[in-house]
Design an enzyme around this catalytic site. Sequence first.
Site, PDB file in Angstrom:
ATOM      1  N   LYS A 135       0.862  -1.204   0.000  1.00  0.00           N
ATOM      2  CA  LYS A 135       0.000   0.000   0.000  1.00  0.00           C
ATOM      3  C   LYS A 135       0.883   1.233   0.000  1.00  0.00           C
ATOM      4  O   LYS A 135       2.050   1.190   0.421  1.00  0.00           O
ATOM      5  CB  LYS A 135      -0.920   0.027   1.224  1.00  0.00           C
ATOM      6  CG  LYS A 135      -0.217   0.015   2.610  1.00  0.00           C
ATOM      7  CD  LYS A 135       0.183   1.358   3.171  1.00  0.00           C
ATOM      8  CE  LYS A 135       0.872   1.261   4.516  1.00  0.00           C
ATOM      9  NZ  LYS A 135       1.654   2.427   4.904  1.00  0.00           N
ATOM     10  N   ASP A 166      -2.824  -1.537  10.160  1.00  0.00           N
ATOM     11  CA  ASP A 166      -2.916  -1.556   8.692  1.00  0.00           C
ATOM     12  C   ASP A 166      -3.491  -2.875   8.160  1.00  0.00           C
ATOM     13  O   ASP A 166      -3.862  -2.950   6.992  1.00  0.00           O
ATOM     14  CB  ASP A 166      -1.523  -1.371   8.065  1.00  0.00           C
ATOM     15  CG  ASP A 166      -0.967   0.025   8.304  1.00  0.00           C
ATOM     16  OD1 ASP A 166      -1.750   0.942   8.610  1.00  0.00           O
ATOM     17  OD2 ASP A 166       0.263   0.187   8.167  1.00  0.00           O
TER      18      ASP A 166
END
Length: 313
Positions: free
Chosen positions: A16, A144
Amino acid sequence: MAVSPLPTITLQVPAKINPQIRVGPLQQDGYHDITLVYQAISLYDTLTISHNLDGPTIQVTGMDSDRVPHDERNLVIKAANMLAAHVGVEPQLHFELVKCIPSEAGLGGGSADAAAALIGCNILWKSNLTSSELMDLAAHIGEDVPFFIEGIMAIGLGHKKPLIKLETAGYKWIWVLGVPHQGLSTKAVFQEYDSILERTSTGEEEYLSRRQGCLDTPWGSCPPEELIDDLENDLELPSMQLLPDLRIALGAGSSAGALASLMSGSGSTCAFLAESEEHAKILKEEIQKNEVFREVMTASGPVRGVKVLETVS
Ligand code: ATP
């Protein structure tokens, strides 16, 4: 090692980047108020899971594998142990992790691998947990981790708060990623952020207005070149204090003609936005000349989260 002839599953999981991060003051629970945009990008780790009566065991190869734990500290094993306890099975598995996501780079590699382990084990153990149940478990592993279950784009609001999924209209973001030689520890970056806040006395009110700005931005439904002014990371300043080369690294993108340059996560990867695939190629060649980077690569987003590549019974 006794390996039984039971199914094997191979999954891929993306890295990401964070097109925007807004950080508020430290809360009483010890966590920062934070608002961050996630975008899953086309840079993938691969995880193969097979049965092993002596498990859980792990073998890690590929990019930065020497910087990643090869034992129960690996987030893959942590995730498998957590799901095993939740559904009441023994984690008798062997994991083969092939890393392409650089480590300690702000690209979420460890969290991504944990999400892949949750989805893979859920399938192998036929536990039938839904995506939202897996996301709840994932939040106990790390902030996350839930994002990687579905990927694409989302806004995170920090510790154990549910993600806000972002609708996307098909715009492609093309990135050149420059990974500096030195990584950054997330903990050290937040500590440095706190000491800057103390000196500048930036308060809750300012954070709340910046956070609203993040929530109001049409992240998924607007061409990326119209969002250039929104690409900002509040952790850049503390990261530069800890790693002065980061200023040079970010500057390399601007000099090479990137549409925007920003640090991802808590660093130290710098993400440079390109106009097109062709532009990305030129940018990459230019940026590679800079000695501050140990790796320069291209990737695009948004892409979906964990994907099953193969199941062998
Ligand atoms: P974040 O932005 O979430 O802090 P990062 O991308 O900067 O993450 P990671 O590569 O996820 O950094 O590594 C963070 C820490 O997690 C490192 O200390 C690493 O040793 C540890 N770790 C545990 N499991 C893994 C894994 N499977 N892959 C990479 N790192 C792992």
